[in-house]
Design a protein around this motif. Structure first.
Motif, PDB file in Angstrom:
ATOM      1  N   SER B  77       0.850  -1.185   0.000  1.00 59.22           N
ATOM      2  CA  SER B  77       0.000   0.000   0.000  1.00 59.22           C
ATOM      3  C   SER B  77       0.886   1.235   0.000  1.00 59.22           C
ATOM      4  N   ASP B  78       0.448   2.290  -0.670  1.00 60.77           N
ATOM      5  CA  ASP B  78       1.327   3.465  -0.699  1.00 60.77           C
ATOM      6  C   ASP B  78       1.474   4.073   0.686  1.00 60.77           C
ATOM      7  N   ALA B  79       0.475   3.857   1.537  1.00 52.80           N
ATOM      8  CA  ALA B  79       0.611   4.359   2.903  1.00 52.80           C
ATOM      9  C   ALA B  79       1.810   3.690   3.575  1.00 52.80           C
ATOM     10  N   ARG B  80       1.958   2.378   3.376  1.00 54.97           N
ATOM     11  CA  ARG B  80       3.081   1.661   3.959  1.00 54.97           C
ATOM     12  C   ARG B  80       4.388   2.096   3.322  1.00 54.97           C
ATOM     13  N   VAL B  81       4.375   2.143   1.995  1.00 57.99           N
ATOM     14  CA  VAL B  81       5.607   2.495   1.303  1.00 57.99           C
ATOM     15  C   VAL B  81       6.082   3.883   1.710  1.00 57.99           C
ATOM     16  N   PHE B  82       5.125   4.796   1.798  1.00 56.02           N
ATOM     17  CA  PHE B  82       5.527   6.156   2.107  1.00 56.02           C
ATOM     18  C   PHE B  82       5.737   6.379   3.590  1.00 56.02           C
ATOM     19  N   GLY B  83       5.207   5.483   4.394  1.00 58.77           N
ATOM     20  CA  GLY B  83       5.349   5.687   5.826  1.00 58.77           C
ATOM     21  C   GLY B  83       6.617   5.099   6.397  1.00 58.77           C
ATOM     22  N   ASP B  84       7.286   4.267   5.606  1.00 54.07           N
ATOM     23  CA  ASP B  84       8.401   3.509   6.155  1.00 54.07           C
ATOM     24  C   ASP B  84       9.731   3.932   5.537  1.00 54.07           C
ATOM     25  N   PRO B  85      10.637   4.427   6.366  1.00 55.96           N
ATOM     26  CA  PRO B  85      11.928   4.865   5.828  1.00 55.96           C
ATOM     27  C   PRO B  85      12.689   3.742   5.137  1.00 55.96           C
ATOM     28  N   ARG B 221       8.768 -17.318  25.172  1.00 56.84           N
ATOM     29  CA  ARG B 221       7.435 -17.349  25.753  1.00 56.84           C
ATOM     30  C   ARG B 221       6.396 -17.064  24.680  1.00 56.84           C
ATOM     31  N   PRO B 222       5.756 -18.098  24.164  1.00 55.38           N
ATOM     32  CA  PRO B 222       4.765 -17.915  23.082  1.00 55.38           C
ATOM     33  C   PRO B 222       3.662 -16.951  23.489  1.00 55.38           C
ATOM     34  N   ASP B 223       3.374 -16.864  24.776  1.00 59.12           N
ATOM     35  CA  ASP B 223       2.306 -15.968  25.209  1.00 59.12           C
ATOM     36  C   ASP B 223       2.725 -14.514  25.163  1.00 59.12           C
ATOM     37  N   LEU B 224       4.005 -14.266  24.953  1.00 66.56           N
ATOM     38  CA  LEU B 224       4.460 -12.870  24.877  1.00 66.56           C
ATOM     39  C   LEU B 224       4.730 -12.457  23.433  1.00 66.56           C
ATOM     40  N   VAL B 225       4.134 -13.150  22.504  1.00 70.20           N
ATOM     41  CA  VAL B 225       4.302 -12.811  21.088  1.00 70.20           C
ATOM     42  C   VAL B 225       3.040 -12.108  20.590  1.00 70.20           C
ATOM     43  N   VAL B 226       3.202 -10.899  20.097  1.00 69.54           N
ATOM     44  CA  VAL B 226       2.074 -10.191  19.478  1.00 69.54           C
ATOM     45  C   VAL B 226       2.479  -9.796  18.065  1.00 69.54           C
ATOM     46  N   HIS B 227       1.486  -9.680  17.210  1.00 67.95           N
ATOM     47  CA  HIS B 227       1.787  -9.416  15.804  1.00 67.95           C
ATOM     48  C   HIS B 227       1.551  -7.966  15.423  1.00 67.95           C
ATOM     49  N   GLY B 228       2.473  -7.447  14.646  1.00 64.11           N
ATOM     50  CA  GLY B 228       2.354  -6.084  14.134  1.00 64.11           C
ATOM     51  C   GLY B 228       2.504  -6.089  12.629  1.00 64.11           C
ATOM     52  N   GLU B 229       2.423  -4.903  12.053  1.00 64.38           N
ATOM     53  CA  GLU B 229       2.479  -4.788  10.597  1.00 64.38           C
ATOM     54  C   GLU B 229       3.649  -3.923  10.139  1.00 64.38           C
ATOM     55  N   PHE B 230       4.654  -3.798  10.984  1.00 62.21           N
ATOM     56  CA  PHE B 230       5.840  -2.990  10.693  1.00 62.21           C
ATOM     57  C   PHE B 230       5.584  -1.495  10.860  1.00 62.21           C
ATOM     58  N   THR B 231       4.336  -1.071  11.022  1.00 58.85           N
ATOM     59  CA  THR B 231       4.067   0.370  11.139  1.00 58.85           C
ATOM     60  C   THR B 231       4.083   0.808  12.601  1.00 58.85           C
ATOM     61  N   GLN B 232       4.259   2.108  12.778  1.00 64.17           N
ATOM     62  CA  GLN B 232       4.290   2.666  14.123  1.00 64.17           C
ATOM     63  C   GLN B 232       2.954   2.424  14.830  1.00 64.17           C
ATOM     64  N   GLN B 233       1.894   2.694  14.119  1.00 60.15           N
ATOM     65  CA  GLN B 233       0.559   2.520  14.679  1.00 60.15           C
ATOM     66  C   GLN B 233       0.350   1.079  15.174  1.00 60.15           C
ATOM     67  N   SER B 234       0.725   0.123  14.305  1.00 59.97           N
ATOM     68  CA  SER B 234       0.513  -1.279  14.680  1.00 59.97           C
ATOM     69  C   SER B 234       1.407  -1.653  15.854  1.00 59.97           C
ATOM     70  N   GLY B 235       2.589  -1.024  15.951  1.00 61.14           N
ATOM     71  CA  GLY B 235       3.480  -1.305  17.069  1.00 61.14           C
ATOM     72  C   GLY B 235       2.894  -0.821  18.379  1.00 61.14           C
ATOM     73  N   MET B 236       2.257   0.352  18.303  1.00 65.41           N
ATOM     74  CA  MET B 236       1.639   0.908  19.500  1.00 65.41           C
ATOM     75  C   MET B 236       0.502   0.008  19.965  1.00 65.41           C
ATOM     76  N   GLU B 237      -0.317  -0.388  19.031  1.00 61.76           N
ATOM     77  CA  GLU B 237      -1.463  -1.237  19.391  1.00 61.76           C
ATOM     78  C   GLU B 237      -1.006  -2.586  19.924  1.00 61.76           C
ATOM     79  N   ALA B 238       0.008  -3.139  19.269  1.00 57.96           N
ATOM     80  CA  ALA B 238       0.504  -4.447  19.708  1.00 57.96           C
ATOM     81  C   ALA B 238       1.076  -4.345  21.116  1.00 57.96           C
TER      82      ALA B 238
END
Lengths: 351, 351
Positions: B77-85, B221-238
């Motif tokens: 997505s261009d949002a991802r492409v443009f959002g990621d250095p 610890r499998p219970d300490l694994v959360v998934h993100g999408e490489f974006t800042q927003q997804s990191g915050m939520e995760a």
DNA sequence: CCAGGATGAGAGAGCGCTCTCTCATGTCTC
DNA sequence: GAGACATGAGAGAGCGCTCTCTCATCCTGG
């Protein structure tokens, strides 16, 4: 497999031989000319599929003078282009519109005169039907003139510096946007209103400051003007300078949301509350503006629409043979080559 | 001036007539063939300048089978492409290298199957000499196979999912990177170490998690694994989810710096100190990592070099006739079509 | 049953270039 | 001074396609 074993790509001729028809007929089928017998068209289609035939764009362009390709040239550092959601939206809008018109959009981000020169040679070589130019700086840029001189259709995003070229453009109403921001800050009772401007070699930077200044009138304080580069980092630094020089500032217009976000950081670090101590208005209404802390009051510009409108304008000049349905949401007639899109104030919590 | 008045572009023939030489001679001069008398070359050059002659790329490509153009396709997505250095650096590296080799780089960011299809037709039409593919997802992507099938040189950025295609690639050592991050967190005494992974349909996301997991071994610890999408927003939520599920986490590996920055936000808002309460290691070493608060300990990957190496690899396949000087900084021989660039841990203050 | 008009397919020119071949010079050697 | 050889310029084919003409075939109506 050595590179030398690369298979020869099938040509129209090959397809014709396989389908047992003439080259001309294959051409008709591939290009959707309706005057072909259905049975024959089916045979040709089959041959095309079996051979994996793909028309050679160079050969086609050579005779038809069309490439069905548009270029988007952003004369900006890739760090800026990739760091700013503004570009993402412009690209989105133009890609959408280009796709709808059956055109391919290719991106160029020349960073230095050498790369700019290479890009110019490319678009002047007949590889594209038209060019979109964004992020123009006032420093002498030979590109618009050279392209127009060469008879290549051009549309500029933003207000061109050299209006004498008569080039088509799609701008946002940056002056009104600056006014709206200033008015809001005045209305909520701020008296010592500063601004972080955009680059003063770009029309968006100049015009937003101009609107801000003229709306403020007497209340405009030249000593509360600091310059930024539209980036978050530059916004943070500018806000720090401003706070150091004028600790009593109580209102701030940042000429981009990214700079407003940077200002947020500086203000927080300086222990200032937003909006209690300093009210902040941004410009753009990028996605994160709404989820910032506090949610950012900003001037919304229609960047996706701008991208779409630019492509429309370009298509009208590059491919007048194509009849496109009207684009909704435009302020004036679609044929107007000087479009200025309206902006609006979005009030959230920061001001 | 109506569009119909568009002047005909000068051709080789026109230049030849003006210079009083043959078409062949003009071609020689334009292409820098040395076997031309200096006086005649000067006359041709003069005519070229006077006419503003620009060789027609289509005609040239038609006969020479070369366009001197490479495509960079980012299926994202261009949002991802443009959002990621990250993309910015890849683009920088490949543009640098392409320019050095006298090639033009054009960017494609297809967002949906339709745009992907259009891009595929474009590159398969002979408009480019080769294709760089980045940001590949595991979801079935017909592009690499189709291009290889069509005999178009391809280089992939990252580890390809379908190694059976035998396609050339340049990857970062993501597994080792994950290991380094885990090891650091263990070494500084963390015991309850979680991770925010990248997308698990991308090799970088998978491999970083794999390295992290295998280094931790029993401590994973499998219970300490959360998934993100490489974006800042997804990191915050995760990070928020992780904190809610496991408030006692004391170490965190975010599979991208952007996600680490998002985690910073979540941690600050939750009142956790970095690194005292939670140590954080990122991945990428993007520019802002060093100026984050606190400065981010991270795994540095050589993204610009990756872009350069990709172009090198592509050039070797697309243009074996060109002799390029060796690219410094590569771990193996330049001809190796499966390059894995080393990563290193950069220790700052967050872990 | 045949002139006259559709309809649909093929022939062929030519887009602007590159590149091999050919050939006219100029230069050297014996 | 004649033959051998560089040197450098022109002629011409042909890349894969589009598009205008031309022509063969089929269907009408008188």
């Amino acid at each position: 497999m050595p590179a030398s074993a690369r298979p020869k790509r099938p040509s129209l001729e090959d397809v014709a031989a396989r389908a047992g028809v003439s080259r001309a007929t294959v051409s008709r089928v591939v290009n959707g000319t309706p005057t072909v017998d259905a049975a024959i068209a089916a045979r040709v289609d089959q041959a095309v599929r079996e051979l994996g035939y793909q028309p050679n764009l160079s050969a086609r362009a050579l005779v038809s003078k069309r490439t069905d390709t548009l270029a988007l040239v952003a004369s900006e550092s890739d760090a800026r282009v990739f760091g700013d959601p503004f570009f993402s939206r412009i690209v989105r809008g133009s890609t959408l519109e280009a796709s709808a018109a059956g055109m391919q959009l290719v991106l160029f981000m020349p960073q230095d005169p050498d790369e700019l020169d290479r890009a110019e040679r490319y678009v002047r070589s007949g590889a594209v039907d038209g060019v979109l130019l964004i992020s123009q700086h006032e420093t002498y840029d030979p590109l618009p003139g050279a392209l127009i001189q060469a008879g290549i259709p051009v549309v500029i995003g933003g207000r061109p510096f050299d209006e004498s070229l008569g080039v088509a453009y799609v701008d946002n109403d940056n002056v009104t946007g600056g006014r709206l921001a200033a008015r809001r800050l005045v209305e909520i009772g701020r008296r010592r209103i500063g601004t972080i401007t955009g680059p003063q070699d770009m029309s968006a930077g100049i015009d937003r400051l101009e609107g801000f200044r003229s709306e403020l009138g007497e209340a405009f304080r030249p000593d509360l003007v600091v310059h930024g580069e539209f980036t978050q980092q530059s916004g943070m630094e500018a806000a720090r300078r401003l706070l150091a020089d004028a600790p009593d500032v109580d209102g701030l217009f940042a000429a981009s949301d990214l700079m407003a976000l940077g200002a947020f950081q500086a203000l927080h670090q300086a222990g200032r509350r937003v909006p209690e101590d300093v009210a902040v208005v941004g410009f753009d209404d990028i996605q994160v503006a709404a989820s910032a802390f506090p949610p950012l009051t900003t001037v919304r510009q229609q960047t996706v629409l701008q991208g779409r409108a630019m492509v429309r304008l370009l298509m009208a000049r590059a491919r007048p043979d194509l009849e496109l349905p009207p684009l909704p949401g435009l302020p004036g007639p679609a044929s107007d080559p000087h479009l200025v899109l309206p902006v609006e104030l979005v009030v959230r919590e920061s001001a």
